[in-house]
Write a protein that holds these residues in place. Structure first.
Motif, PDB file in Angstrom:
ATOM      1  N   ALA A 111     -20.220   2.498 -20.056  1.00  0.00           N
ATOM      2  CA  ALA A 111     -20.050   1.408 -20.988  1.00  0.00           C
ATOM      3  C   ALA A 111     -18.997   2.171 -22.039  1.00  0.00           C
ATOM      4  CB  ALA A 111     -21.272   1.098 -21.764  1.00  0.00           C
ATOM      5  N   ASN A 112     -18.893   3.379 -22.227  1.00  0.00           N
ATOM      6  CA  ASN A 112     -18.031   3.963 -23.310  1.00  0.00           C
ATOM      7  C   ASN A 112     -16.964   4.426 -22.785  1.00  0.00           C
ATOM      8  OD1 ASN A 112     -19.809   2.886 -25.514  1.00  0.00           O
ATOM      9  ND2 ASN A 112     -21.079   4.668 -25.163  1.00  0.00           N
ATOM     10  N   THR A 113     -16.488   4.166 -21.679  1.00  0.00           N
ATOM     11  CA  THR A 113     -15.220   4.739 -20.933  1.00  0.00           C
ATOM     12  C   THR A 113     -14.114   3.795 -20.628  1.00  0.00           C
ATOM     13  OG1 THR A 113     -16.762   6.334 -20.081  1.00  0.00           O
ATOM     14  CG2 THR A 113     -14.513   6.204 -18.937  1.00  0.00           C
ATOM     15  N   SER A 114     -13.084   4.038 -20.932  1.00  0.00           N
ATOM     16  CA  SER A 114     -11.915   3.193 -20.377  1.00  0.00           C
ATOM     17  C   SER A 114     -11.049   3.861 -19.803  1.00  0.00           C
ATOM     18  CB  SER A 114     -11.191   2.492 -21.715  1.00  0.00           C
ATOM     19  OG  SER A 114     -10.705   3.400 -22.361  1.00  0.00           O
ATOM     20  N   ILE A 115     -10.453   3.331 -18.705  1.00  0.00           N
ATOM     21  CA  ILE A 115      -9.339   3.720 -17.955  1.00  0.00           C
ATOM     22  C   ILE A 115      -8.168   2.631 -18.015  1.00  0.00           C
ATOM     23  CG2 ILE A 115      -8.540   3.972 -15.490  1.00  0.00           C
ATOM     24  CD1 ILE A 115     -11.386   5.161 -15.121  1.00  0.00           C
ATOM     25  N   SER A 116      -7.159   3.213 -18.343  1.00  0.00           N
ATOM     26  CA  SER A 116      -6.010   2.171 -18.467  1.00  0.00           C
ATOM     27  C   SER A 116      -4.769   2.610 -17.553  1.00  0.00           C
ATOM     28  CB  SER A 116      -5.239   2.129 -19.814  1.00  0.00           C
ATOM     29  OG  SER A 116      -4.917   3.388 -20.383  1.00  0.00           O
ATOM     30  N   GLY A 117      -3.976   1.893 -17.041  1.00  0.00           N
ATOM     31  CA  GLY A 117      -2.896   2.154 -16.455  1.00  0.00           C
ATOM     32  C   GLY A 117      -2.398   0.949 -15.706  1.00  0.00           C
ATOM     33  N   LYS A 118      -1.250   0.863 -14.773  1.00  0.00           N
ATOM     34  CA  LYS A 118      -0.812  -0.064 -14.327  1.00  0.00           C
ATOM     35  C   LYS A 118      -1.534  -0.256 -12.762  1.00  0.00           C
ATOM     36  CE  LYS A 118       3.610  -0.189 -16.071  1.00  0.00           C
ATOM     37  NZ  LYS A 118       4.839  -0.611 -16.177  1.00  0.00           N
ATOM     38  N   PRO A 119      -2.320  -1.396 -12.527  1.00  0.00           N
ATOM     39  CA  PRO A 119      -3.091  -1.375 -11.279  1.00  0.00           C
ATOM     40  C   PRO A 119      -2.318  -1.644 -10.071  1.00  0.00           C
ATOM     41  CG  PRO A 119      -3.345  -3.426 -12.645  1.00  0.00           C
ATOM     42  CD  PRO A 119      -2.533  -2.363 -13.566  1.00  0.00           C
ATOM     43  N   PHE A 120      -1.090  -1.914 -10.310  1.00  0.00           N
ATOM     44  CA  PHE A 120      -0.177  -2.279  -9.202  1.00  0.00           C
ATOM     45  C   PHE A 120       0.770  -1.224  -8.993  1.00  0.00           C
ATOM     46  CE2 PHE A 120      -1.654  -6.418 -10.766  1.00  0.00           C
ATOM     47  CZ  PHE A 120      -2.389  -6.781  -9.834  1.00  0.00           C
ATOM     48  N   SER A 121       1.161  -0.978  -7.709  1.00  0.00           N
ATOM     49  CA  SER A 121       2.472  -0.088  -7.554  1.00  0.00           C
ATOM     50  C   SER A 121       3.359  -0.581  -6.528  1.00  0.00           C
ATOM     51  CB  SER A 121       2.076   1.142  -6.734  1.00  0.00           C
ATOM     52  OG  SER A 121       0.810   1.788  -7.587  1.00  0.00           O
ATOM     53  N   PHE A 122       4.621  -0.848  -7.078  1.00  0.00           N
ATOM     54  CA  PHE A 122       5.550  -1.589  -6.489  1.00  0.00           C
ATOM     55  C   PHE A 122       6.486  -0.486  -5.852  1.00  0.00           C
ATOM     56  CE2 PHE A 122       3.950  -4.489  -9.324  1.00  0.00           C
ATOM     57  CZ  PHE A 122       3.963  -5.511  -8.695  1.00  0.00           C
ATOM     58  N   MET A 123       6.891  -0.841  -4.629  1.00  0.00           N
ATOM     59  CA  MET A 123       8.070  -0.001  -4.227  1.00  0.00           C
ATOM     60  C   MET A 123       9.319  -0.308  -4.562  1.00  0.00           C
ATOM     61  SD  MET A 123       7.492  -0.316   0.187  1.00  0.00           S
ATOM     62  CE  MET A 123       8.306   1.141   0.499  1.00  0.00           C
ATOM     63  N   ALA A 124      10.333   0.487  -4.638  1.00  0.00           N
ATOM     64  CA  ALA A 124      11.788   0.184  -5.135  1.00  0.00           C
ATOM     65  C   ALA A 124      12.341  -0.670  -4.270  1.00  0.00           C
ATOM     66  CB  ALA A 124      12.578   1.636  -5.323  1.00  0.00           C
ATOM     67  N   LEU A 125      13.193  -1.696  -4.741  1.00  0.00           N
ATOM     68  CA  LEU A 125      13.908  -2.493  -3.857  1.00  0.00           C
ATOM     69  C   LEU A 125      14.726  -1.736  -2.690  1.00  0.00           C
ATOM     70  CD1 LEU A 125      14.519  -5.244  -2.873  1.00  0.00           C
ATOM     71  CD2 LEU A 125      16.139  -5.475  -4.815  1.00  0.00           C
ATOM     72  N   SER A 126      15.328  -0.731  -3.372  1.00  0.00           N
ATOM     73  CA  SER A 126      16.292   0.186  -2.546  1.00  0.00           C
ATOM     74  C   SER A 126      15.580   0.727  -1.274  1.00  0.00           C
ATOM     75  CB  SER A 126      16.880   1.368  -3.127  1.00  0.00           C
ATOM     76  OG  SER A 126      15.959   2.313  -3.862  1.00  0.00           O
ATOM     77  N   ASP A 127      14.324   1.171  -1.553  1.00  0.00           N
ATOM     78  CA  ASP A 127      13.634   1.788  -0.408  1.00  0.00           C
ATOM     79  C   ASP A 127      13.038   0.765   0.518  1.00  0.00           C
ATOM     80  OD1 ASP A 127      13.556   4.090  -1.736  1.00  0.00           O
ATOM     81  OD2 ASP A 127      11.419   4.051  -2.537  1.00  0.00           O
ATOM     82  N   VAL A 128      12.878  -0.446   0.157  1.00  0.00           N
ATOM     83  CA  VAL A 128      12.347  -1.515   0.977  1.00  0.00           C
ATOM     84  C   VAL A 128      13.755  -2.127   1.728  1.00  0.00           C
ATOM     85  CG1 VAL A 128      11.666  -4.042   1.348  1.00  0.00           C
ATOM     86  CG2 VAL A 128      10.667  -2.592  -0.472  1.00  0.00           C
ATOM     87  N   VAL A 129      14.885  -2.090   1.172  1.00  0.00           N
ATOM     88  CA  VAL A 129      16.171  -2.569   1.917  1.00  0.00           C
ATOM     89  C   VAL A 129      16.796  -1.351   2.657  1.00  0.00           C
ATOM     90  CG1 VAL A 129      18.452  -3.502   1.538  1.00  0.00           C
ATOM     91  CG2 VAL A 129      16.654  -4.192   0.265  1.00  0.00           C
ATOM     92  N   PHE A 130      16.862  -0.063   2.080  1.00  0.00           N
ATOM     93  CA  PHE A 130      17.483   0.792   2.844  1.00  0.00           C
ATOM     94  C   PHE A 130      16.728   1.840   3.662  1.00  0.00           C
ATOM     95  CE2 PHE A 130      20.219  -0.322  -0.782  1.00  0.00           C
ATOM     96  CZ  PHE A 130      21.386  -0.852   0.048  1.00  0.00           C
ATOM     97  N   LYS A 131      15.466   2.005   3.676  1.00  0.00           N
ATOM     98  CA  LYS A 131      14.656   2.469   4.321  1.00  0.00           C
ATOM     99  C   LYS A 131      13.590   1.542   5.378  1.00  0.00           C
ATOM    100  CE  LYS A 131      14.445   6.234   1.046  1.00  0.00           C
ATOM    101  NZ  LYS A 131      13.326   7.099   0.056  1.00  0.00           N
ATOM    102  N   GLU A 132      13.120   2.225   6.363  1.00  0.00           N
ATOM    103  CA  GLU A 132      12.190   1.402   6.983  1.00  0.00           C
ATOM    104  C   GLU A 132      10.490   1.624   6.233  1.00  0.00           C
ATOM    105  OE1 GLU A 132      11.739   1.084  11.234  1.00  0.00           O
ATOM    106  OE2 GLU A 132      13.889   1.561  11.454  1.00  0.00           O
TER     107      GLU A 132
END
Length: 186
Positions: A111-132
């Protein structure tokens, strides 16, 4: 004596006595495709205070035991669960292992604990386009967004955002409402 809490990044199949403190960042029921009215499983993505994520599954026979104890967005201490390799298609995290709840697994609200941060992790567009990219993960290229919008439904103002995602030439629009808009816009 302070409770020993394990880092999610360290979890492996070497033991079943892990104790973690995590936020449930995604929670969903997987329907049964055999015609049963009972869900096939309860699935979760968990994140620790350092931002490490791991997938967790509660199989059909245990959903009744844990479903009312766990809510998306809350922080829990979880212990005594099984660990196995995170293989197959459509993995939700990069963690090499995933958690499987067992009858003796323990879930306690922090109850008295919080966790913050970004829940999503996105790949860099260059990794998607130039790498498999490893397509066994849930990936796509975000190609469009409506931006945050407001609309009225049943006398209440609600938020909505529509995202366009392209995966191998197939475009899909997905609309998100309410608190999910805030998760995306952050």
């Amino acid at each position: 004596m302070a409770l020993r809490v394990d880092d999610v990044s360290k979890i492996d199949a070497s033991k079943d006595t892990w104790t973690i403190v995590v936020k449930v960042i995604q929670l969903w029921l997987t329907p049964s495709y055999s015609g049963s009215k009972l869900p096939s499983s309860l699935e979760m993505v968990l994140m620790d205070s350092k931002g490490f994520k791991i997938h967790a599954t509660i199989r059909r026979t245990l959903v009744y035991r844990f479903q009312n104890q766990i809510s998306e967005g809350r922080v829990y201490q979880m212990s005594f669960f099984g660990v196995c390799e995170n293989g197959g298609d459509f993995r939700t995290t990069c963690h090499p292992y995933k958690i499987n709840f067992q009858m003796h697994s323990i879930v306690r609200v922090m109850a008295n604990t919080s966790i913050s941060g970004k829940p999503f992790s996105f790949m860099a567009l260059s990794d998607v386009v130039f790498k498999e990219p490893d397509t066994s993960f849930l990936i796509g290229i975000l190609t469009g967004s409506s931006g945050e919008q407001e609309f009225e439904k049943h006398g209440k103002v609600q938020k909505r955002i529509t995202l366009e995602i392209d995966q191998d030439g197939v475009r899909v629009e997905a609309a998100f409402f309410g608190k999910y808009v805030d998760e995306i816009v952050r």
